[in-house]
Design an enzyme around this catalytic site. Structure first.
Site, PDB file in Angstrom:
ATOM      1  N   GLU B  54       0.814  -1.222   0.000  1.00 45.69           N
ATOM      2  CA  GLU B  54       0.000   0.000   0.000  1.00 45.69           C
ATOM      3  C   GLU B  54       0.843   1.265   0.000  1.00 45.69           C
ATOM      4  O   GLU B  54       0.439   2.299  -0.517  1.00 45.69           O
ATOM      5  CB  GLU B  54      -0.952   0.027   1.197  1.00 45.69           C
ATOM      6  CG  GLU B  54      -2.110  -0.948   1.090  1.00 45.69           C
ATOM      7  CD  GLU B  54      -1.785  -2.306   1.691  1.00 45.69           C
ATOM      8  OE1 GLU B  54      -0.609  -2.570   2.007  1.00 45.69           O
ATOM      9  OE2 GLU B  54      -2.735  -3.114   1.842  1.00 45.69           O
ATOM     10  N   PHE B 116     -11.879  -7.233  13.440  1.00 45.53           N
ATOM     11  CA  PHE B 116     -10.797  -7.700  12.580  1.00 45.53           C
ATOM     12  C   PHE B 116     -10.436  -6.627  11.548  1.00 45.53           C
ATOM     13  O   PHE B 116     -11.320  -6.087  10.888  1.00 45.53           O
ATOM     14  CB  PHE B 116     -11.207  -8.995  11.866  1.00 45.53           C
ATOM     15  CG  PHE B 116     -10.156  -9.478  10.897  1.00 45.53           C
ATOM     16  CD1 PHE B 116      -8.907  -9.883  11.356  1.00 45.53           C
ATOM     17  CD2 PHE B 116     -10.420  -9.509   9.537  1.00 45.53           C
ATOM     18  CE1 PHE B 116      -7.933 -10.307  10.452  1.00 45.53           C
ATOM     19  CE2 PHE B 116      -9.453  -9.938   8.641  1.00 45.53           C
ATOM     20  CZ  PHE B 116      -8.206 -10.349   9.100  1.00 45.53           C
ATOM     21  N   GLN B 117      -9.159  -6.303  11.437  1.00 41.01           N
ATOM     22  CA  GLN B 117      -8.647  -5.278  10.536  1.00 41.01           C
ATOM     23  C   GLN B 117      -9.280  -3.912  10.776  1.00 41.01           C
ATOM     24  O   GLN B 117      -9.518  -3.151   9.851  1.00 41.01           O
ATOM     25  CB  GLN B 117      -8.787  -5.709   9.069  1.00 41.01           C
ATOM     26  CG  GLN B 117      -7.868  -6.896   8.743  1.00 41.01           C
ATOM     27  CD  GLN B 117      -7.720  -7.155   7.254  1.00 41.01           C
ATOM     28  OE1 GLN B 117      -8.631  -6.919   6.478  1.00 41.01           O
ATOM     29  NE2 GLN B 117      -6.558  -7.670   6.861  1.00 41.01           N
ATOM     30  N   LYS B 166     -17.725  -0.399   5.475  1.00 43.88           N
ATOM     31  CA  LYS B 166     -18.239  -1.284   4.428  1.00 43.88           C
ATOM     32  C   LYS B 166     -19.744  -1.098   4.197  1.00 43.88           C
ATOM     33  O   LYS B 166     -20.205  -1.103   3.056  1.00 43.88           O
ATOM     34  CB  LYS B 166     -17.947  -2.740   4.781  1.00 43.88           C
ATOM     35  CG  LYS B 166     -18.300  -3.665   3.619  1.00 43.88           C
ATOM     36  CD  LYS B 166     -17.926  -5.099   3.862  1.00 43.88           C
ATOM     37  CE  LYS B 166     -18.271  -5.906   2.606  1.00 43.88           C
ATOM     38  NZ  LYS B 166     -18.046  -7.338   2.789  1.00 43.88           N
ATOM     39  N   MET B 475      24.277   8.675   3.257  1.00 43.99           N
ATOM     40  CA  MET B 475      24.192   9.962   3.932  1.00 43.99           C
ATOM     41  C   MET B 475      24.482   9.810   5.428  1.00 43.99           C
ATOM     42  O   MET B 475      25.175  10.638   6.023  1.00 43.99           O
ATOM     43  CB  MET B 475      22.814  10.591   3.709  1.00 43.99           C
ATOM     44  CG  MET B 475      22.689  12.008   4.231  1.00 43.99           C
ATOM     45  SD  MET B 475      23.889  13.148   3.479  1.00 43.99           S
ATOM     46  CE  MET B 475      22.907  13.833   2.142  1.00 43.99           C
TER      47      MET B 475
END
Lengths: 161, 565
Positions: B54, B116-117, B166, B475
């Site tokens: 993602e 969940f999630q 949802k 760096m």
């Protein structure tokens, strides 16, 4: 230096978190914050007392204005605004000192709103100095619990000349 | 007035809204709660780029936005999908890039139950979004999407997140897309105050040592043309920040290069000795100013910015002008007279001659100097879009590429996000298929999102990743060399990854170059191939970015760090 800001915000969920989060993220100190609905149910009004110099105040105001849900920010200068705070003070008392406490309450135009055998609850409204003063006077009796609302404030009306 | 409405689900409404906002590309990754939306995307007339993580979706959308000026759009599922976007949202917020980010969310009935999630993504992203929404009723979805695109792309741009439970995506609504937004708390100022502009113009006319310091605001307000015209009219030299690079042509005689920590000496000297600093769409970042108290301490400062909160945030300014850079520069162009800068420009020419950017050039058959690669890419493909990761290679790209137009340098400025460049280059290439797009990368940064090789091959996005492979997190190693006695704690990554084989494993073209003479052919082969390509440039491993202002020093205390063999 302390400043009182009147902040009109959208009356939506999460607004308080946005405002409080901005203060903590940018490291500004809030002395008190009150929030409640206004005459317009779509708007809430926050009164925020913030500590800092003029530069801090300028940044706080600008950062508040950047929040989409903030509608207007006004700096309430003490000379042209009215300020009030409410406190509830539960103080130890019994028959020996009840009248003495009631006298103190009377002087401050405070009200006794609960009396029990070993305590009383006093309601007092006023500016910050007045509430500090009554707290000082009641302390010797033993303050069991105390709650203060934090300051609310409004700009005074236009003085006609 | 009757409103034209049509019955549809929230998911369908989502697609309809994107059509109305002119969205042609969306970067995303599906998940459980997004099933109704992905079902609609299946035959929607929107190109969906399936990434492999993602984070690449959000950086991809940002690369797309920066290459075009349009609002980038991405989508991820609830919970881990959403939290994987956080870095990219923070990146877009720091660099003020317009984006609308959609996240799936568990059904409203489960919100707050640690379902969940489930992750409270509006709470998590509150300090790193310009605004965010949790949609509680699908009837509000069209209005919210309309507002989100408006907020993201106007005023000081930035990312806006919309969280979609949802149930909202399956709820049936009467669809109506509003043609206006009504936000009483949001009203950006575009037109600068004329009195302030005239005061600024008067100061410019009197200035003897003026410097224009331009930032990313010049790119986002499309004010490059006005900037050039103003600089030429008032005869003021121009320095552009990392995010402003491309806003002023590098080969213009008035160009000073980048200011600050790894800027040019002459840009820093000019700022420090200026009597008038004209800041345009720049925010006095600590990497630019060095020691704040000593920054341009003799100069009066004009600050043009669309965000009033940037005025006097870091440096006290004399003439603030709040508004759109393009609009204000047009007005300044009208009112400002040429400054008195003849002697000043002579001094600057002298500084440029005596303190140029430089490195020890490699001889034929020698190993590869990283700066040399940038020069060769610049020569081979002057109008390429250069995207970078974060680190030494990023600074070399900013120092040595000869940018000639805006939106050709795409880099993570404020946040400094390693792993940004490769996915952002995918977005840039999709937005500008006509341009050659390079991701200038380090071997460290590239490995933070190298999985996107799968995306570029599958979607046929022929970006060229140029890895500056020095076997170090360069760096940080440079700072360890300078300030920690060369104790290279956790910066050596000579872990023998074969980047050519890695590219080939994904089906991309892999090229390796180890000698100076192989640099140019490798670049040309990559461009000619038209394929997604990884070039593994094995470069000198302890080359430093030079010059450098040590942290906390004034910017004129700038040191040469050139490594002599």
């Amino acid at each position: 230096m302390r400043h009182t800001l009147a902040v009109l915000v959208e009356n939506k969920y999460g607004v308080l978190t946005r405002v409080a989060g901005m203060f903590s993220r940018r490291g500004y100190n809030i002395d008190s914050l009150t929030v409640g609905v206004t005459d317009d149910p779509t708007m809430s009004r926050m009164t925020i007392v913030v500590r800092g110099d003029d530069e801090v105040l300028e940044q706080v105001t600008k950062q508040l204005n950047k929040l989409i849900d903030v509608i207007r920010v006004t700096d309430l200068k003490s000379e042209d605004s009215v300020e009030r705070e409410l406190a509830l003070i539960k103080v130890n008392s019994d028959v020996t000192n009840r009248s003495e406490i009631m006298q103190i309450a009377d002087i401050f135009r405070a009200r006794i709103i609960d009396v029990a055998s070993k305590s009383m609850v006093i309601e007092v409204t006023g500016d910050e100095g007045k509430i500090n003063a009554i707290e000082q006077l009641l302390r010797p009796f033993g303050i069991k619990e105390m709650v203060r609302t934090g300051k609310v404030a409004l700009k005074r009306g236009q003085k006609s000349s | 007035m009757t409103k034209a409405t049509e019955k549809m689900t929230g998911a369908r409404a989502f697609i309809e809204c994107l059509y109305r906002e002119g969205v042609d590309t969306i970067f995303g990754y599906p998940g459980g709660v997004l099933l109704p939306i992905y079902d609609e995307l299946y035959d929607a007339d929107i190109r969906h780029i399936l990434v492999r993580h993602e984070q690449a979706a959000v950086h991809g959308a940002e690369g797309y936005a920066r290459a075009t000026g349009k609002t980038g759009v991405c989508i991820a599922t609830s919970g881990p999908g959403a939290t994987n976007l956080v870095t990219g949202i923070a990146n877009a917020y720091m660099d003020s890039i317009p984006m609308v980010v959609f996240t799936g969310q568990v059904p409203s009935s489960l919100l707050g139950n640690d379902a969940f999630q489930e992750a409270n993504i509006t709470g998590i992203t509150m300090p790193i979004t310009k605004h965010n929404y949790l949609v509680q009723d699908a009837n509000e979805l069209p209005r919210i999407i309309k507002e989100a695109f408006h907020i993201a792309s106007t005023g000081r741009p930035g990312p806006v997140l919309i969280d979609l439970p949802k149930d909202v995506t399956v709820q049936e609504i009467d669809f109506y897309y509003p043609d206006k937004v009504n936000l009483r708390g949001y009203n950006p100022t575009y037109h600068g105050n004329m009195q302030q502009i005239k005061k600024a113009a008067a100061l410019i006319g009197k200035a003897k040592n003026p410097v224009i310091y331009a930032g990313g605001g010049v790119i986002s307000s499309d004010a490059s043309k006005e900037l050039i015209e103003l600089a030429e009219k008032v005869k003021a030299p121009v320095t552009t920040t990392l995010t402003g690079m491309g806003g002023f042509p590098v080969e213009h005689e008035l160009f000073l290069g980048m200011p600050g920590m790894h800027g040019t000496k002459y840009a820093n000297y000019a700022i420090q000795e200026s009597d008038l600093l004209i800041a345009v769409g720049a925010r006095f970042d600590d990497r630019v100013t060095g020691k704040l108290k000593a920054f341009a301490s003799d100069a009066e400062i004009i600050h043009i910015d669309i965000d009033p909160a940037e005025i006097s945030k870091n440096v006290k300014v004399d003439i603030p002008i709040v508004g759109d850079a393009k609009w204000i520069l047009q007005k300044l162009l009208k009112y400002a007279d040429p400054s008195q800068s003849e002697k000043w420009l002579d001094r600057i020419a002298h500084w440029k001659k005596t303190n140029p950017l430089h490195y020890v050039p490699p001889g034929t058959g020698d190993g590869i100097k990283p700066q040399y690669i940038i020069e060769q890419i610049s020569e081979a493909c002057k109008d390429a879009i250069i995207v970078t990761e974060v680190g030494q290679h990023q600074m070399w790209a900013a120092q040595y590429f000869k940018f000639s137009e805006p939106r050709t340098f795409i880099t993570s400025g404020g946040l400094g996000t390693m792993g940004y460049g490769f996915p952002a280059s995918i977005g840039a290439k999709i937005a500008r298929p006509d341009r050659v797009v390079f991701d200038i990368a380090g071997d460290g940064s590239f490995q933070m999102n190298s999985q996107e090789l799968a995306t570029v091959v599958k979607e046929d996005v022929p970006v060229i990743v140029a890895i500056f492979n020095n076997g170090y997190l360069g760096m940080v190693r440079q700072w360890q060399e300078l300030f920690h006695n060369r104790r290279y704690s956790a910066t050596c990554i000579q872990d023998s990854v074969d980047f050519v084989k890695l590219a080939e494993a994904y089906g991309a073209l892999g090229i390796r170059a180890t000698k100076r003479d192989e640099v140019r052919p490798a670049i040309e082969q990559a461009i000619a191939s038209g394929r997604p390509t990884v070039i593994d440039f094995v470069v000198e491993c302890e080359e430093n970015v030079s010059p450098m202002v040590p942290a906390g020093a004034a910017i004129n205390e700038i040191l040469d760090l050139e490594r002599k063999e």
